[in-house]
Design an enzyme around this catalytic site. Structure first.
Site, PDB file in Angstrom:
ATOM      1  N   HIS A 296      -5.592   3.414  -1.685  1.00 52.49           N
ATOM      2  CA  HIS A 296      -6.892   3.636  -1.039  1.00 52.49           C
ATOM      3  C   HIS A 296      -7.233   5.116  -1.152  1.00 52.49           C
ATOM      4  O   HIS A 296      -7.024   5.890  -0.221  1.00 52.49           O
ATOM      5  CB  HIS A 296      -6.830   3.202   0.431  1.00 52.49           C
ATOM      6  CG  HIS A 296      -8.162   3.168   1.109  1.00 52.49           C
ATOM      7  ND1 HIS A 296      -8.481   2.228   2.063  1.00 52.49           N
ATOM      8  CD2 HIS A 296      -9.256   3.956   0.981  1.00 52.49           C
ATOM      9  CE1 HIS A 296      -9.717   2.445   2.498  1.00 52.49           C
ATOM     10  NE2 HIS A 296     -10.201   3.496   1.859  1.00 52.49           N
TER      11      HIS A 296
ATOM     12  N   HIS B  97      -4.024  -4.765   7.552  1.00 47.58           N
ATOM     13  CA  HIS B  97      -4.155  -3.723   8.576  1.00 47.58           C
ATOM     14  C   HIS B  97      -3.278  -4.059   9.777  1.00 47.58           C
ATOM     15  O   HIS B  97      -3.532  -5.007  10.513  1.00 47.58           O
ATOM     16  CB  HIS B  97      -5.593  -3.501   9.039  1.00 47.58           C
ATOM     17  CG  HIS B  97      -5.795  -2.113   9.597  1.00 47.58           C
ATOM     18  ND1 HIS B  97      -6.195  -1.046   8.813  1.00 47.58           N
ATOM     19  CD2 HIS B  97      -5.601  -1.616  10.831  1.00 47.58           C
ATOM     20  CE1 HIS B  97      -6.266   0.047   9.562  1.00 47.58           C
ATOM     21  NE2 HIS B  97      -5.908  -0.276  10.787  1.00 47.58           N
ATOM     22  N   ASP B  98      -2.248  -3.253   9.951  1.00 45.64           N
ATOM     23  CA  ASP B  98      -1.296  -3.361  11.064  1.00 45.64           C
ATOM     24  C   ASP B  98      -0.453  -4.628  11.036  1.00 45.64           C
ATOM     25  O   ASP B  98       0.168  -4.991  12.040  1.00 45.64           O
ATOM     26  CB  ASP B  98      -1.998  -3.227  12.409  1.00 45.64           C
ATOM     27  CG  ASP B  98      -2.435  -1.799  12.693  1.00 45.64           C
ATOM     28  OD1 ASP B  98      -2.001  -0.892  11.954  1.00 45.64           O
ATOM     29  OD2 ASP B  98      -3.197  -1.583  13.647  1.00 45.64           O
TER      30      ASP B  98
ATOM     31  N   ASN C 212       0.853  -1.186   0.000  1.00 47.36           N
ATOM     32  CA  ASN C 212       0.000   0.000   0.000  1.00 47.36           C
ATOM     33  C   ASN C 212       0.894   1.242   0.000  1.00 47.36           C
ATOM     34  O   ASN C 212       1.712   1.427   0.902  1.00 47.36           O
ATOM     35  CB  ASN C 212      -0.905  -0.011   1.241  1.00 47.36           C
ATOM     36  CG  ASN C 212      -1.924   1.108   1.231  1.00 47.36           C
ATOM     37  OD1 ASN C 212      -1.608   2.253   0.944  1.00 47.36           O
ATOM     38  ND2 ASN C 212      -3.153   0.788   1.586  1.00 47.36           N
TER      39      ASN C 212
ATOM     40  N   GLU D   8      -8.680   0.113  -3.047  1.00 44.56           N
ATOM     41  CA  GLU D   8      -9.554  -0.036  -1.894  1.00 44.56           C
ATOM     42  C   GLU D   8     -10.403   1.216  -1.712  1.00 44.56           C
ATOM     43  O   GLU D   8      -9.972   2.319  -2.050  1.00 44.56           O
ATOM     44  CB  GLU D   8      -8.733  -0.230  -0.612  1.00 44.56           C
ATOM     45  CG  GLU D   8      -7.876  -1.459  -0.580  1.00 44.56           C
ATOM     46  CD  GLU D   8      -7.135  -1.594   0.732  1.00 44.56           C
ATOM     47  OE1 GLU D   8      -6.700  -2.720   1.032  1.00 44.56           O
ATOM     48  OE2 GLU D   8      -6.993  -0.582   1.457  1.00 44.56           O
TER      49      GLU D   8
ATOM     50  N   ARG E   8       4.524  18.517   0.881  1.00 46.56           N
ATOM     51  CA  ARG E   8       5.343  19.615   0.363  1.00 46.56           C
ATOM     52  C   ARG E   8       4.789  20.233  -0.905  1.00 46.56           C
ATOM     53  O   ARG E   8       5.328  21.205  -1.416  1.00 46.56           O
ATOM     54  CB  ARG E   8       6.777  19.128   0.116  1.00 46.56           C
ATOM     55  CG  ARG E   8       7.562  18.830   1.374  1.00 46.56           C
ATOM     56  CD  ARG E   8       7.782  20.072   2.226  1.00 46.56           C
ATOM     57  NE  ARG E   8       8.642  21.027   1.579  1.00 46.56           N
ATOM     58  CZ  ARG E   8       9.973  21.078   1.738  1.00 46.56           C
ATOM     59  NH1 ARG E   8      10.558  20.219   2.554  1.00 46.56           N
ATOM     60  NH2 ARG E   8      10.680  21.975   1.120  1.00 46.56           N
TER      61      ARG E   8
ATOM     62  N   HIS F 246      -4.243  11.739   0.501  1.00 48.96           N
ATOM     63  CA  HIS F 246      -2.994  11.019   0.184  1.00 48.96           C
ATOM     64  C   HIS F 246      -3.036  10.606  -1.288  1.00 48.96           C
ATOM     65  O   HIS F 246      -2.598  11.355  -2.141  1.00 48.96           O
ATOM     66  CB  HIS F 246      -2.726   9.854   1.148  1.00 48.96           C
ATOM     67  CG  HIS F 246      -3.950   9.150   1.652  1.00 48.96           C
ATOM     68  ND1 HIS F 246      -4.834   8.500   0.838  1.00 48.96           N
ATOM     69  CD2 HIS F 246      -4.413   8.993   2.920  1.00 48.96           C
ATOM     70  CE1 HIS F 246      -5.794   7.958   1.565  1.00 48.96           C
ATOM     71  NE2 HIS F 246      -5.576   8.249   2.836  1.00 48.96           N
TER      72      HIS F 246
END
Length: 237
Positions: free
Chosen positions: A43, A190-191, A7, A70, A18, A50
């Site tokens: 995602h 996830h994590d 990801n 996603e 920036r 992002h």
């Protein structure tokens, strides 16, 4: 071997901070694939804080492995996926202001909606996956929507592992077994990290793909991106 999809949201976050094009998302994606990753995950969220929608369009012509998009299937997201036609779309029920995904779908309550959306994607031969908690009822519900795969939401596993609770893997084992019996492919994310990925891989059967972003990028700050990707691939064999 379980495939590693990286990801790259955090790369886009750094770039956006920036206002220029450093780091160059497209170059980083090409490097990640050169280093051995078997997929790229993005995602995009409605505020494009992002990954931007235009990034998704550009990545369509850059990614040579598999592109996984996603997101919550609002109209804007559905239109993007149909335009880009990635290898896979993963449906995630996150609210527009969510910092990160924090729950899986209730596949029973939202069965009709998911079935309708999945039908739209499958008409374009886009593989579909549903983000779910490790509950057998939710997995069984996912099978009734026509989805190809589920993605197990692994935050609780990561917390349990860090606390030394090895029994925390059990719901994921059971969910994966039910999914396999029902003909669903099994993804996870996830994590997940270098610390906990091998234990998960060793205990959850028929794991096709993991999607890892935050931990992988953080680990790469210390160990180097190419090195970290190869460390994941070693653990996923």
């Amino acid at each position: 071997m379980t495939k590693l999809s990286v990801n790259v949201n955090k790369i886009a976050t750094l770039r956006n901070s920036r206002g220029g094009n450093v780091p160059d998302l497209l170059k980083v994606v090409a490097d990640i694939e050169d280093f051995g990753a078997q997929g790229i995950t993005i995602h995009p969220r409605p505020d494009e804080r992002h990954i931007r929608y235009e990034d998704a369009r550009k990545l369509r012509d850059v990614v040579t492995t598999e592109l996984n998009i996603e997101g919550n299937p609002i109209d804007k997201f559905i239109d993007l996926v149909l335009e880009v036609q990635p290898a896979q779309v993963t449906l995630v029920p996150d609210s527009p202001d969510a910092i990160t995904s924090n729950a899986g779908w209730n596949t029973i309550t939202h069965k009709d909606f998911l079935k309708e959306v999945i039908g739209v994607f499958k008409e374009k031969n886009i593989r579909t996956s549903i983000f779910v908690d490790p509950e057998t009822s939710m997995v069984a519900g996912a099978a009734k929507t026509g989805a190809d795969r589920i993605e197990l939401y692994t935050e609780q596993y990561a917390r349990d592992y860090e606390a030394g609770n090895m029994h925390g893997i059990q719901p994921f084992i059971e969910a994966a077994n039910i999914a396999y019996e029902l003909g669903l492919g099994i993804n996870a994310g996830h994590d997940l990290s270098l610390r906990n990925i091998k234990y998960f891989k060793d205990h959850v059967s028929n794991l096709l793909e993991v999607s890892i972003g935050h931990a992988l990028i953080c680990e790469s700050l210390y160990l180097g991106l190419e090195n970290v990707i190869n460390m994941y691939l070693h653990r996923l064999k």
